[in-house]
Design an enzyme around this catalytic site. Sequence first.
Site, PDB file in Angstrom:
ATOM      1  CG  ASN A 629      -1.903   1.109   1.244  1.00 12.68           C
ATOM      2  OD1 ASN A 629      -1.593   2.242   0.860  1.00 12.68           O
ATOM      3  ND2 ASN A 629      -3.115   0.818   1.688  1.00 12.68           N
ATOM      4  N   PRO A 630       1.054   1.874  -1.154  1.00  9.35           N
ATOM      5  CG  PRO A 630       1.194   2.323  -3.428  1.00  9.35           C
ATOM      6  CD  PRO A 630       0.403   1.555  -2.415  1.00  9.35           C
ATOM      7  CD  GLN A 636       5.050   1.052   7.919  1.00 11.78           C
ATOM      8  OE1 GLN A 636       5.817   0.790   8.830  1.00 11.78           O
ATOM      9  NE2 GLN A 636       4.619   0.142   7.086  1.00 11.78           N
ATOM     10  CE  LYS A 699      14.473  -7.453  -0.261  1.00 10.45           C
ATOM     11  NZ  LYS A 699      15.668  -6.717  -0.720  1.00 10.45           N
ATOM     12  N   GLY A 702       9.167   0.189   7.448  1.00 10.21           N
ATOM     13  CA  GLY A 702       8.901   0.888   8.700  1.00 10.21           C
ATOM     14  C   GLY A 702      10.244   1.212   9.303  1.00 10.21           C
ATOM     15  CD  GLU A 703      11.515  -1.919  13.494  1.00  9.59           C
ATOM     16  OE1 GLU A 703      11.934  -1.595  14.605  1.00  9.59           O
ATOM     17  OE2 GLU A 703      11.230  -3.070  13.176  1.00  9.59           O
TER      18      GLU A 703
HETATM   19 MO1  MOS Z   1       9.758  -2.180  16.793  1.00 10.20          MO
HETATM   20  S1  MOS Z   1      11.294  -1.412  17.899  1.00 10.20           S
HETATM   21  O1  MOS Z   1      10.424  -3.661  16.367  1.00 10.20           O
HETATM   22  O2  MOS Z   1       8.395  -2.240  17.789  1.00 10.20           O
END
Ligand code: MOS
Length: 738
Positions: A629-630, A636, A699, A702-703
């Site tokens: 979802n772009p 994110q 993949k 977020g992080e």
């Molecule tokens: Mo995130 S720090 O893996 O909730």
Amino acid sequence: MTSQAIGNPIPRIDGRAKVTGQAKYAADFNQPGQVHAVIVPATIGLGRVTRIDADSVKAMPGLIAVISHLNAQRLPYNPHKGAIDPQEGERLHVLQDDKVHFYGQPVAVVVAETLDQAERAANALRIEYESQKPAVEAHLLVGSAIQPNRAGRSGDSAIGDADAALANAAVKVDAKYEMARENHNPMEPHATVASWNGDQVTLWSKSQFVVNEQAEIAAVFGIPVENVQVICPFIGGAFGTSLRTWPHVTLAALAARHVKRPTKLVLTRKQMFYTTGHRPHSIQRLALGASRDGKLTALIHEGFTETSRYENFVEALISNSGFMYSCPNVRRQYRLIPTDTSTPTYMRGPGEADGVFALESALDELSYLVGLDPIELRRRNEPKVDESNGKPFSSRSLLQCYDLGAERFGWSRRAAQPRSMRDGRLLIGMGMSTATYPVLYSPASARVRLLRNGIVEIEAAASDMGPGTYTSMTQVAADTLGIPLEQVRFSLGRSNFPPTPPHGGSQTMASVGSAIRAACLNLQKDVTALAVADRSSPVYQLSAGQVAWRDGQLVPTSGGTGISYRDIAARHGQPMEAFASARRQQEVAERFSMHAFGAVFVEIAINPDVGIIKVRRIVGAYGVGKVVNPRLARSQCTGGFVGGIGMALMEQTVLDSRDGRPVNAHMADYLMPVNLDMPEMEAHFVDEHDPHVNELGVKGLGEISITGVAPAIANAVYHATGKRVRELPIRLEDVLST
Ligand code: MOS
């Protein structure tokens, strides 16, 4: 799979519930007859409780109970280690003895009819201590660092002879990088409402991992797992702080049992600095040796993070330097510094975000020494395989990310010389960094139910702390079955739903998405079998090869009319249910190195008169496999950028060296980026097809978007001023003197 929903920028399906106040968060689940519990935190940093004067508050209005180690139920604390608990050491046992391990440790719980009454009594409660001086300054304790037995991805390793290669290198960087302790500070505070019914307890509790919270509370109280139900449909931000089940959950359940009434316990902002985890203070040595044309010949990465004395919290601090660049001599080592504080935990890109700060700062330093553009230096060291283990990458689009990001950012307008770009009196700096995060995928499961009206209900114990799990999982189900989004109802956040891994490590899309896809395919198989066995169906007695699902219709491949899920379900006369679990194929995990990669570009402006650093623009380009979802993906990324600004320029939990008290445990002094700090932000995704990571080809995202931001900002600060700052957060005074 007909792809109609996946890849489209569907707005959050829970958006309306959130903005209209319909979404219920943990503390919203008020129960009839509920009372309020307030934690009393220790005001010493180390020692023991010698007296709790419960009489001092006995007559206060509304008071129901003062619970401390003197009268609390002895809890069995059976062994429990979930996927997110430190594997070495033992969790804090609350109110079980008189010991104080750190400032802010809960030493009592006060229960009263109203919150106000409970707070007043908690404040009035007189407690006496015998106190010792705690050791809390990690940077002074490096000499007492220990090697964890289980370091995970941060295990020590050596390839070639990095120390000799560094000594002989034509060009070298050898520097220390330090990052402050940070606290997550989500908008929603930790909260638990606990209600017992005999030996069964229901917890409406803020959690990124409800099945683990269920298992842990069962272990702590010594009751069967099925006697505990944890419910958490919505999370108001968490960033890792709600992965573990912290002591307040036990205290809420303990208090509810003690007073025999449903009990609500909400942490104050200040208490969220005590024992709900924090990003550990980190100290890293990063040394690079290179030839004059910028080819790496040596890389040494030594990392230290603080931990508590009762648990060894390890994170993937030094993992990234093993596979990011090609280098024949690499030595990596990771140590823990035990201090008299509570246990740290995962926070926003844990490990990678802090580790990459050292590596990408050092690369930037090297680029100036060898006179190369920072991107060109990285290109020259692009590896063909993951050199830490010799495995090929399942996919790696980093060079495309450099191209796309540089083009969208306008990197070619950057003047190479530091301190050479200006806007009036402002110093302009442009910096970049590589970003990376591993592709995690843990066993997950889901249940699908086709109702007679054609609605498909899906259940998984997963969480949605903001990335849009409700929406993306609905997209996966709709496309797998070939039905509109409106026909799917996805529920999450209940511990009696099929188990899923922690909602962290950017693994929910891969793990839960794969489980939902598998469950939908199982349902489809069952529904097909039913239809071909039904005399009145247009596909009666057709074989598997003679039918196909198209747009929610089971049709004969030879042509003619088909039959829908709704019609099959209606004729069946009762709901149909399917279940599936999904996990990574072991042989795939053994064959490939799986990571997402990206590049982030930052422009800053520094006012040299007052030292204010303003981030003007952030542009990131990422290869994260399939983007489900772009719209949510972009959201994110901008969230990660904001976290990166905080990490680079603001966030820092300061401990009083005398007693370990967090002195800035409130939003006035714990600085975080606010609206006025927001730059222009762009996130772009390269077209990346990865057939190995999982069947959805995702993949995780977020992080990765926070990793690289802080070094890109630090590198931009150098570019703007000619001053290298190796300690985060970068402060006004760091650049004032320039
Ligand atoms: Mo995130 S720090 O893996 O909730």
